[in-house]
Design a protein around this motif. Sequence first.
Motif, PDB file in Angstrom:
ATOM      1  N   PRO A   7      29.420 -15.515 -31.048  1.00  0.00           N
ATOM      2  CA  PRO A   7      29.950 -14.384 -31.675  1.00  0.00           C
ATOM      3  C   PRO A   7      30.673 -14.300 -33.080  1.00  0.00           C
ATOM      4  N   PHE A   8      31.386 -15.366 -33.312  1.00  0.00           N
ATOM      5  CA  PHE A   8      32.180 -15.529 -34.151  1.00  0.00           C
ATOM      6  C   PHE A   8      31.464 -15.889 -35.648  1.00  0.00           C
ATOM      7  N   LEU A   9      30.163 -15.974 -35.506  1.00  0.00           N
ATOM      8  CA  LEU A   9      29.063 -16.436 -36.809  1.00  0.00           C
ATOM      9  C   LEU A   9      29.028 -15.188 -37.425  1.00  0.00           C
ATOM     10  N   GLN A  10      29.192 -15.026 -38.680  1.00  0.00           N
ATOM     11  CA  GLN A  10      29.338 -13.775 -39.697  1.00  0.00           C
ATOM     12  C   GLN A  10      28.369 -13.756 -40.622  1.00  0.00           C
ATOM     13  N   ASP A  11      27.634 -12.892 -40.913  1.00  0.00           N
ATOM     14  CA  ASP A  11      26.809 -12.964 -42.233  1.00  0.00           C
ATOM     15  C   ASP A  11      27.483 -13.681 -43.480  1.00  0.00           C
TER      16      ASP A  11
ATOM     17  N   ALA B 293      18.511 -31.621 -38.208  1.00  0.00           N
ATOM     18  CA  ALA B 293      19.840 -30.952 -37.715  1.00  0.00           C
ATOM     19  C   ALA B 293      20.077 -31.221 -36.366  1.00  0.00           C
ATOM     20  N   LEU B 294      21.011 -31.582 -36.103  1.00  0.00           N
ATOM     21  CA  LEU B 294      21.615 -31.854 -34.660  1.00  0.00           C
ATOM     22  C   LEU B 294      22.822 -30.876 -34.170  1.00  0.00           C
ATOM     23  N   ASN B 295      23.821 -30.472 -34.994  1.00  0.00           N
ATOM     24  CA  ASN B 295      24.873 -29.844 -34.630  1.00  0.00           C
ATOM     25  C   ASN B 295      25.354 -28.758 -35.670  1.00  0.00           C
ATOM     26  N   ALA B 296      26.141 -27.974 -35.364  1.00  0.00           N
ATOM     27  CA  ALA B 296      26.650 -26.970 -36.153  1.00  0.00           C
ATOM     28  C   ALA B 296      28.356 -26.586 -35.828  1.00  0.00           C
ATOM     29  N   THR B 297      28.996 -26.568 -36.704  1.00  0.00           N
ATOM     30  CA  THR B 297      30.468 -26.307 -36.327  1.00  0.00           C
ATOM     31  C   THR B 297      31.008 -25.215 -37.210  1.00  0.00           C
ATOM     32  N   LEU B 298      31.281 -24.032 -36.581  1.00  0.00           N
ATOM     33  CA  LEU B 298      32.070 -23.094 -37.211  1.00  0.00           C
ATOM     34  C   LEU B 298      33.341 -23.487 -37.904  1.00  0.00           C
ATOM     35  N   PRO B 299      33.664 -22.725 -39.050  1.00  0.00           N
ATOM     36  CA  PRO B 299      35.371 -22.743 -39.458  1.00  0.00           C
ATOM     37  C   PRO B 299      35.940 -22.652 -38.488  1.00  0.00           C
ATOM     38  N   GLN B 300      37.277 -23.554 -38.612  1.00  0.00           N
ATOM     39  CA  GLN B 300      38.288 -23.346 -37.570  1.00  0.00           C
ATOM     40  C   GLN B 300      38.935 -22.048 -37.296  1.00  0.00           C
ATOM     41  N   LYS B 301      39.054 -21.308 -38.428  1.00  0.00           N
ATOM     42  CA  LYS B 301      39.832 -19.973 -38.422  1.00  0.00           C
ATOM     43  C   LYS B 301      38.808 -18.998 -38.821  1.00  0.00           C
ATOM     44  N   VAL B 302      38.584 -17.659 -38.173  1.00  0.00           N
ATOM     45  CA  VAL B 302      37.772 -16.689 -38.664  1.00  0.00           C
ATOM     46  C   VAL B 302      38.518 -15.561 -38.442  1.00  0.00           C
ATOM     47  N   THR B 303      38.390 -14.550 -39.590  1.00  0.00           N
ATOM     48  CA  THR B 303      39.060 -13.162 -39.366  1.00  0.00           C
ATOM     49  C   THR B 303      38.231 -12.241 -38.740  1.00  0.00           C
TER      50      THR B 303
ATOM     51  N   LYS C 268      48.645  -9.338 -24.633  1.00  0.00           N
ATOM     52  CA  LYS C 268      48.018  -7.933 -23.972  1.00  0.00           C
ATOM     53  C   LYS C 268      46.409  -8.251 -24.484  1.00  0.00           C
ATOM     54  N   PRO C 269      45.504  -7.642 -23.516  1.00  0.00           N
ATOM     55  CA  PRO C 269      44.066  -8.168 -24.171  1.00  0.00           C
ATOM     56  C   PRO C 269      43.512  -7.180 -25.124  1.00  0.00           C
ATOM     57  N   ALA C 270      42.704  -7.660 -25.976  1.00  0.00           N
ATOM     58  CA  ALA C 270      42.038  -6.924 -27.124  1.00  0.00           C
ATOM     59  C   ALA C 270      40.863  -7.320 -27.151  1.00  0.00           C
ATOM     60  N   ILE C 271      39.805  -6.398 -27.437  1.00  0.00           N
ATOM     61  CA  ILE C 271      38.445  -6.650 -27.880  1.00  0.00           C
ATOM     62  C   ILE C 271      38.203  -6.683 -29.050  1.00  0.00           C
ATOM     63  N   LEU C 272      37.503  -7.654 -29.960  1.00  0.00           N
ATOM     64  CA  LEU C 272      37.323  -7.672 -31.241  1.00  0.00           C
ATOM     65  C   LEU C 272      36.057  -6.951 -31.603  1.00  0.00           C
ATOM     66  N   ASP C 273      35.867  -6.925 -33.003  1.00  0.00           N
ATOM     67  CA  ASP C 273      34.753  -6.178 -33.612  1.00  0.00           C
ATOM     68  C   ASP C 273      33.367  -6.989 -33.017  1.00  0.00           C
ATOM     69  N   ASN C 274      33.455  -8.411 -32.608  1.00  0.00           N
ATOM     70  CA  ASN C 274      32.207  -9.120 -32.274  1.00  0.00           C
ATOM     71  C   ASN C 274      32.129  -9.124 -30.670  1.00  0.00           C
ATOM     72  N   GLY C 275      32.858  -8.149 -30.066  1.00  0.00           N
ATOM     73  CA  GLY C 275      32.824  -7.961 -28.416  1.00  0.00           C
ATOM     74  C   GLY C 275      33.464  -9.131 -27.771  1.00  0.00           C
ATOM     75  N   VAL C 276      34.111 -10.068 -28.350  1.00  0.00           N
ATOM     76  CA  VAL C 276      34.912 -10.995 -27.654  1.00  0.00           C
ATOM     77  C   VAL C 276      36.384 -10.435 -27.432  1.00  0.00           C
TER      78      VAL C 276
ATOM     79  N   VAL D  28      41.314 -15.655 -35.598  1.00  0.00           N
ATOM     80  CA  VAL D  28      41.233 -16.302 -34.464  1.00  0.00           C
ATOM     81  C   VAL D  28      40.671 -17.742 -34.695  1.00  0.00           C
ATOM     82  N   ASN D  29      41.329 -18.765 -33.844  1.00  0.00           N
ATOM     83  CA  ASN D  29      40.797 -20.195 -33.646  1.00  0.00           C
ATOM     84  C   ASN D  29      39.729 -20.107 -33.137  1.00  0.00           C
TER      85      ASN D  29
END
Length: 187
Positions: A105-109, A122-132, A152-160, A176-177
């Motif tokens: 869900p953290f992968l953005q356009d 291609a074997l593996n993919a890594t996201l940036p460590q920090k995403v807004t 407190k709990p929060a729901i992000l724009d990507n549903g996480v 978010v890390n």
Amino acid sequence: MPKINGNEIRPGNVLEHNGGLWAAVKVDHVKPGKGGAFAQVEMRNLRNGSKLNERFRSADKVERVRLEQKDQQFLYESDGMLVFMDAETYEQIELPAEILGERRPFLQDGMTIQVEFYENEALNATLPQKVTCTIEETEPVVKGQTAANSFKPAILDNGVKVMVPPFVGQGEAIIVNTETMEYSERA
């Protein structure tokens, strides 16, 4: 390819073992009362995702594989496949969406991620460590409430769902890390 001793294996190393490419996930060094010390290594197959637990003694030699890392830009997703483009050569590659696991869900356009290649595969993919991300829904901010280890709990724009400090409100952008999937700081 360089060969390393069994006791030099570290988490994150990619090894060639039993004809497959394996990433060391967890490494425990064990010194039993009798016998020689060994490394208990939990490995994940980079091609099919299967797991394996293996013991390596210090005398055992393993081939350590170096993966080539390239920055790729995310274009779109179709039929469970993520399409990426090399920013230099404009070549496009497809990877299964499961390669990112729960971090998908953290992968953005347009996001640039690091894809690891072994001989053009291609074997593996890594996201940036920090995403807004933006907070879609959370409890309202309570005046005077301190951030003394209360979240407190929060729901992000990507549903996480993540836990955020009480002073962060709805509609705010946070960082978010992606490794720990936890709140890092305000954006």
